[in-house]
Design an enzyme around this catalytic site. Structure first.
Site, PDB file in Angstrom:
ATOM      1  N   ARG A  89       5.538   8.124  -4.871  1.00  0.00           N
ATOM      2  CA  ARG A  89       6.827   7.524  -5.196  1.00  0.00           C
ATOM      3  C   ARG A  89       6.631   6.290  -6.079  1.00  0.00           C
ATOM      4  O   ARG A  89       5.639   5.577  -5.949  1.00  0.00           O
ATOM      5  CB  ARG A  89       7.565   7.119  -3.916  1.00  0.00           C
ATOM      6  CG  ARG A  89       8.161   8.295  -3.205  1.00  0.00           C
ATOM      7  CD  ARG A  89       9.051   7.957  -2.020  1.00  0.00           C
ATOM      8  NE  ARG A  89       9.178   6.570  -1.622  1.00  0.00           N
ATOM      9  CZ  ARG A  89       9.380   6.166  -0.373  1.00  0.00           C
ATOM     10  NH1 ARG A  89       9.446   7.056   0.607  1.00  0.00           N
ATOM     11  NH2 ARG A  89       9.515   4.893  -0.081  1.00  0.00           N
ATOM     12  N   ARG A 140      -0.272   7.033   0.184  1.00  0.00           N
ATOM     13  CA  ARG A 140       0.775   7.911   0.703  1.00  0.00           C
ATOM     14  C   ARG A 140       1.362   8.768  -0.414  1.00  0.00           C
ATOM     15  O   ARG A 140       1.531   8.311  -1.535  1.00  0.00           O
ATOM     16  CB  ARG A 140       1.889   7.091   1.369  1.00  0.00           C
ATOM     17  CG  ARG A 140       2.916   7.960   2.093  1.00  0.00           C
ATOM     18  CD  ARG A 140       3.587   7.220   3.225  1.00  0.00           C
ATOM     19  NE  ARG A 140       4.641   6.325   2.779  1.00  0.00           N
ATOM     20  CZ  ARG A 140       5.417   5.633   3.607  1.00  0.00           C
ATOM     21  NH1 ARG A 140       5.239   5.721   4.908  1.00  0.00           N
ATOM     22  NH2 ARG A 140       6.347   4.831   3.147  1.00  0.00           N
ATOM     23  N   ARG A 170       7.160  -5.647  -3.006  1.00  0.00           N
ATOM     24  CA  ARG A 170       7.944  -5.395  -1.784  1.00  0.00           C
ATOM     25  C   ARG A 170       7.454  -6.282  -0.641  1.00  0.00           C
ATOM     26  O   ARG A 170       8.262  -6.815   0.137  1.00  0.00           O
ATOM     27  CB  ARG A 170       7.840  -3.923  -1.377  1.00  0.00           C
ATOM     28  CG  ARG A 170       8.639  -2.978  -2.261  1.00  0.00           C
ATOM     29  CD  ARG A 170       8.244  -1.538  -2.050  1.00  0.00           C
ATOM     30  NE  ARG A 170       8.635  -1.018  -0.749  1.00  0.00           N
ATOM     31  CZ  ARG A 170       8.167   0.116  -0.225  1.00  0.00           C
ATOM     32  NH1 ARG A 170       7.260   0.829  -0.876  1.00  0.00           N
ATOM     33  NH2 ARG A 170       8.580   0.521   0.951  1.00  0.00           N
ATOM     34  N   ARG A 211      17.611  -6.800   6.718  1.00  0.00           N
ATOM     35  CA  ARG A 211      16.451  -7.306   5.988  1.00  0.00           C
ATOM     36  C   ARG A 211      16.545  -8.796   5.688  1.00  0.00           C
ATOM     37  O   ARG A 211      15.570  -9.372   5.224  1.00  0.00           O
ATOM     38  CB  ARG A 211      16.284  -6.533   4.669  1.00  0.00           C
ATOM     39  CG  ARG A 211      15.936  -5.076   4.897  1.00  0.00           C
ATOM     40  CD  ARG A 211      15.436  -4.434   3.642  1.00  0.00           C
ATOM     41  NE  ARG A 211      15.044  -3.049   3.887  1.00  0.00           N
ATOM     42  CZ  ARG A 211      14.356  -2.302   3.044  1.00  0.00           C
ATOM     43  NH1 ARG A 211      13.962  -2.821   1.907  1.00  0.00           N
ATOM     44  NH2 ARG A 211      14.043  -1.059   3.328  1.00  0.00           N
ATOM     45  N   LYS A 222       7.300   1.568  10.919  1.00  0.00           N
ATOM     46  CA  LYS A 222       8.600   1.581  11.594  1.00  0.00           C
ATOM     47  C   LYS A 222       9.166   2.995  11.706  1.00  0.00           C
ATOM     48  O   LYS A 222       9.683   3.391  12.742  1.00  0.00           O
ATOM     49  CB  LYS A 222       9.594   0.681  10.843  1.00  0.00           C
ATOM     50  CG  LYS A 222       9.201  -0.780  10.776  1.00  0.00           C
ATOM     51  CD  LYS A 222      10.270  -1.633  10.130  1.00  0.00           C
ATOM     52  CE  LYS A 222      10.505  -1.302   8.671  1.00  0.00           C
ATOM     53  NZ  LYS A 222       9.353  -1.589   7.810  1.00  0.00           N
TER      54      LYS A 222
END
Length: 217
Positions: A162, A127, A173, A88, A13
């Site tokens: 992260r 990532r 998630r 969300r 996104k």
């Protein structure tokens, strides 16, 4: 353009939003970026949000809606905006409709970026992000590593994984997304605003949006 970008964490996104803003001058509004900024600043919102974010849970609506009302009234939103990662949940979507009506704004479409779970897991666990709050450059250890391992090309700060991008947090998630956010697809379909794009490249998503976009008056 006034768009909502739907899709699981890691669906792309943010990348799509950045490319779209270059097309028409609209602004990308990412609640994730706003919240992470608040956490780094250590302000009251950041302190409240940090615990939820570290667990991979959703930040409460009362915090989010206050942020959005303030953000949508800033001057840079006049050319259009792309909501990345918001709403969300169905209650957030309903609250957003109320807020947009209050502000005299109307959405053009909600774009659902449909990417397989295994692709997302691979993307996010590989990532890495620059630890410098003012830089936040993003890398991927497979497809786009920094030139010097563990060091940001742009500012020389350490590049880190992260906490919300380790595999356990990502799985949580994704499960949270499927339970609470995926129903938005049906919500915006009923509103007549939904465009679903099944693609793993941002270019394909952009092309689908451009073809579908209503002509400018």
């Amino acid at each position: 353009m006034k768009l909502i970008l739907l899709g699981a964490p890691g669906a792309g996104k943010g990348t799509v939003a950045k490319q779209l803003t270059q097309l028409d001058g609209s602004i990308q509004i990412s609640t994730g970026d706003i919240l992470r900024g608040a956490v780094q600043a250590g302000n009251e919102l950041g302190k409240q949000a940090k615990g939820y974010m570290d667990r991979g849970d959703l930040v409460p609506d009362t915090l989010i809606m206050g942020i959005m009302e303030k953000r949508l009234q800033e001057p840079d939103c006049q050319k259009g905006f792309l909501l990345d990662g918001f709403p969300r949940t169905i209650p957030q979507a309903e609250a957003l409709n109320v807020l947009l009506n209050k502000l005299g704004l109307k959405l053009d479409m909600a774009v659902n970026i449909d990417v397989p779970r295994n692709v997302i897991l691979d993307r996010l666990t590989t990532r890495r992000t620059c630890s410098n709050p003012k830089c936040q450059a993003i890398y991927n250890v497979k497809s786009m590593p920094p030139k010097k391992e563990g060091i940001c090309d742009k500012c020389g700060s350490p590049v880190v994984q992260r906490e919300d991008e380790i595999e356990a947090a990502i799985s949580h998630r994704l499960d949270t997304y499927n339970q609470k956010t995926a129903p938005l697809i049906g919500f915006y379909e009923k509103e007549g605003l939904l465009l679903t794009v099944s693609a793993t490249s941002s270019e394909a998503v952009i092309e689908a949006i451009r073809k579908y976009s209503p002509p400018n008056p």
